[in-house]
Write a protein that holds these residues in place. Structure first.
Motif, short mmCIF file in Angstrom:
data_model
loop_
_atom_site.label_atom_id
_atom_site.label_comp_id
_atom_site.label_asym_id
_atom_site.label_seq_id
_atom_site.Cartn_x
_atom_site.Cartn_y
_atom_site.Cartn_z
N ARG A 1 2.27 27.56 6.93
CA ARG A 1 2.58 26.13 6.82
C ARG A 1 4.08 25.90 6.94
O ARG A 1 4.89 26.72 6.49
CB ARG A 1 2.09 25.58 5.48
N LEU A 2 4.42 24.76 7.49
CA LEU A 2 5.83 24.40 7.66
C LEU A 2 6.48 24.18 6.31
O LEU A 2 5.97 23.44 5.47
CB LEU A 2 5.93 23.13 8.51
N GLY B 1 6.20 24.01 16.97
CA GLY B 1 4.96 23.70 17.68
C GLY B 1 3.98 23.00 16.77
O GLY B 1 3.91 23.32 15.57
N ASN B 2 3.19 22.08 17.33
CA ASN B 2 2.18 21.39 16.52
C ASN B 2 1.06 20.85 17.42
O ASN B 2 1.31 19.94 18.20
CB ASN B 2 2.82 20.23 15.75
N PRO B 3 -0.18 21.37 17.28
CA PRO B 3 -0.54 22.55 16.51
C PRO B 3 0.15 23.78 17.10
O PRO B 3 0.43 23.84 18.29
CB PRO B 3 -2.05 22.62 16.65
N THR B 4 0.41 24.75 16.24
CA THR B 4 1.26 25.87 16.61
C THR B 4 0.47 26.98 17.29
O THR B 4 -0.58 27.40 16.80
CB THR B 4 1.97 26.42 15.37
N VAL C 1 -2.16 26.36 13.33
CA VAL C 1 -1.88 25.46 12.21
C VAL C 1 -1.46 24.09 12.75
O VAL C 1 -0.65 24.00 13.67
CB VAL C 1 -0.78 26.04 11.31
N LEU C 2 -2.02 23.04 12.16
CA LEU C 2 -1.63 21.66 12.47
C LEU C 2 -0.80 21.16 11.31
O LEU C 2 -1.31 20.93 10.21
CB LEU C 2 -2.88 20.79 12.67
N HIS C 3 0.49 20.97 11.54
CA HIS C 3 1.38 20.52 10.49
C HIS C 3 1.28 19.01 10.33
O HIS C 3 1.09 18.28 11.31
CB HIS C 3 2.83 20.89 10.82
N PRO C 4 1.41 18.50 9.10
CA PRO C 4 1.40 17.04 8.91
C PRO C 4 2.54 16.38 9.67
O PRO C 4 3.68 16.88 9.66
CB PRO C 4 1.58 16.88 7.39
N ALA C 5 2.24 15.28 10.34
CA ALA C 5 3.27 14.57 11.11
C ALA C 5 4.45 14.21 10.22
O ALA C 5 5.61 14.28 10.66
CB ALA C 5 2.67 13.32 11.75
N ALA C 6 4.19 13.84 8.99
CA ALA C 6 5.28 13.44 8.09
C ALA C 6 6.21 14.61 7.80
O ALA C 6 7.43 14.44 7.72
CB ALA C 6 4.71 12.89 6.79
N GLU D 1 -6.11 13.42 17.97
CA GLU D 1 -4.68 13.74 18.05
C GLU D 1 -3.95 13.39 16.76
O GLU D 1 -2.81 12.93 16.76
CB GLU D 1 -4.02 13.04 19.25
N ARG D 2 -4.64 13.60 15.65
CA ARG D 2 -4.02 13.30 14.36
C ARG D 2 -2.80 14.19 14.18
O ARG D 2 -2.77 15.32 14.65
CB ARG D 2 -5.01 13.48 13.22
#
Length: 352
Positions: A129-130, A145-148, A153-158, A183-184
Motif C-alpha cells: 500500500r502507498l 502506478g495505479n493500479p500498480t 494494488v489500487l491505491h485510493p485516489a485521495a 475506474e474508481r
C-alpha cells in the motif's frame, strides 16, 4: 539496464518470444482475444489514408471529450512508454522519486536522461500500500502506478492526490485503470490537483501493444513542454484511428463489460491459487488489476516447470522491491485459468 541487480528493461514479452511463442501467455498484461473484429475493421479502413501525414486533431479532441478536458490538456503518444521518455527528457527536475514495485520503464527513462533516481519501496507486510509519508518532501517528481503493475494494488485516489505539492510534478500511471470496474480511484480528468500528470494506455484492454498508442493528461504548459520534445508525427494514422475509436461511447461500454469479466476471472484465479497455500503459494492482495502477483517458493524453478507444461508467466525479480520468490500472472478466461491451475498443482506438488 541493470541497477542494483534489477533488469529494468526486462518486460513480460520476453517470456513469449522465440521458443516461448507457442506457450499459453500469462506473462503479458494484454487482454486476450483482442483487438475485437470491429476495431480491426476500423484500423484496416484507416490504411487508405497512409499516403498523408498523420493528423491527430480529431483523436486528440475525442480523448479530451472522453475525460471532459480541453484539448490543450491532452497529448497523444506512441504508447504510455513514450510518455515516460518525454517526461524524463523535457522536465527539469532535481530529485525524481519512483514508487516501487511498479513498471520499471519510468526509472529506466529517467536514468537514460541522466537523472539520479531515488526509490520508495512499498512493503509486502503493508500489502504494498502507498505510504505518502515515505515520499521525501523535497522530491520534485514522483511517479506512482495505479493500479500498480505488478502488485495489482489500487491505491485510493485521495492518497495519490495527497502526494501533490507546490513545485512537484506528480505522475500517475493509469495504464490499467480502464480494467478496474467503474475506474474508481482514477485521477484522469481532474484539474484540481497541482502538478498532476496522468498517463493512459489503449494497448492493454484493446490488444494494441503492436500499434503503440496512449496519451498524457496534464496542465497545458506541461503538455507544451512534452510536445516540444516529441518528434514530428509521432503517432501513426492507424494509431490515431484507434485512439479515436477506443474512447467512443461504444468502446467505453465494451471496456466496462470487459473490466467486469476480468474481475470475475481474477477472483476465480485467486481462489484457485489459494488452494495451494499449503505449498507456500500466496497472492498479494487484494488484487484489482488484470494480473496478480504471486509469492511461491523456488519461483524460478516453478516458472521453468510451468514453461515445460506450456504456460508462460512473468518473473518478478526484475522489479525493485521484489525478490526471486515472486511471479506475475495475467488474468485470463476461466478455461485457461483452470488449465493453468492444474499445471501449478503439478509443479508445486512435485516441488513438495
Amino acid at each position: 539496464m541493470h541497477t542494483d541487480g534489477h533488469d529494468l528493461r526486462h518486460h513480460g514479452d520476453a517470456e513469449v518470444r522465440d521458443d516461448g511463442s507457442a506457450l499459453v501467455d500469462l506473462a503479458v498484461n494484454v487482454r486476450a482475444d483482442t483487438p475485437p473484429a470491429w476495431l480491426r475493421e476500423h484500423l484496416a479502413a484507416s490504411l487508405d489514408g497512409l499516403a498523408a501525414y498523420p493528423d491527430g486533431r480529431a483523436a486528440r479532441a475525442a480523448v479530451a471529450a472522453r475525460h471532459g478536458l480541453p484539448v490543450e490538456r491532452v497529448l497523444l503518444t506512441a504508447g504510455a512508454a513514450e510518455a515516460f521518455v518525454l517526461l524524463a527528457r523535457a522536465l527539469k527536475v532535481r530529485r525524481p522519486v519512483v514508487v516501487h514495485p511498479q513498471f520499471t520503464e519510468p526509472e529506466a527513462a529517467l536514468r537514460d536522461a541522466g537523472h539520479g533516481v531515488d526509490r520508495v519501496l512499498l512493503r509486502e507486510e503493508d500489502g504494498f500500500r502507498l505510504d505518502p509519508a515515505a515520499v521525501p518532501e523535497d522530491a520534485d517528481l514522483v511517479v506512482v502506478g495505479n493500479p500498480t503493475n505488478p502488485t495489482s494494488v489500487l491505491h485510493p485516489a485521495a492518497a495519490v492526490a495527497g502526494l501533490a505539492r507546490p513545485g512537484r510534478t506528480l505522475v500517475v500511471d493509469e495504464a490499467f485503470m480502464d480494467a478496474v470496474p467503474g475506474e474508481r480511484e482514477a485521477l484522469a480528468g481532474r484539474t484540481d490537483v497541482p502538478g498532476l500528470v496522468v498517463l493512459r494506455s489503449l494497448t492493454k484492454t484493446w490488444g494494441l501493444a503492436g500499434l503503440r498508442v496512449g496519451y498524457v493528461l496534464a496542465a497545458p504548459d506541461v503538455i507544451g513542454e512534452l510536445e516540444r520534445a516529441q518528434p514530428l508525427w509521432p503517432v501513426s494514422t492507424p494509431a490515431l484511428a484507434a485512439a479515436e475509436a477506443c474512447v467512443s461511447p461504444r468502446a467505453l461500454a465494451e471496456a466496462a463489460d470487459a473490466a467486469r469479466r476480468v474481475a470475475a476471472d481474477r477472483a476465480h484465479l485467486v481462489a484457485g491459487l489459494a488452494g495451494f497455500a499449503g505449498a507456500g503459494v500466496r497472492v498479494a492482495g487484494p488484487a484489482e488489476g488484470p494480473f496478480v502477483l504471486v509469492r511461491v517458493p523456488a519461483a524460478a524453478a516453478v516458472r521453468r516447470e510451468l514453461r515445460a507444461l506450456g504456460y508462460a508467466v512473468r518473473r518478478g525479480d526484475t522489479f525493485p522491491g521484489l525478490g526471486e520468490e515472486w511471479l506475475r500472472v495475467a488474468v485470463r478466461d476461466r478455461g485457461t485459468v483452470d488449465g493453468f491451475l492444474r499445471a501449478v498443482g503439478t509443479v508445486v506438488g512435485a516441488a513438495g
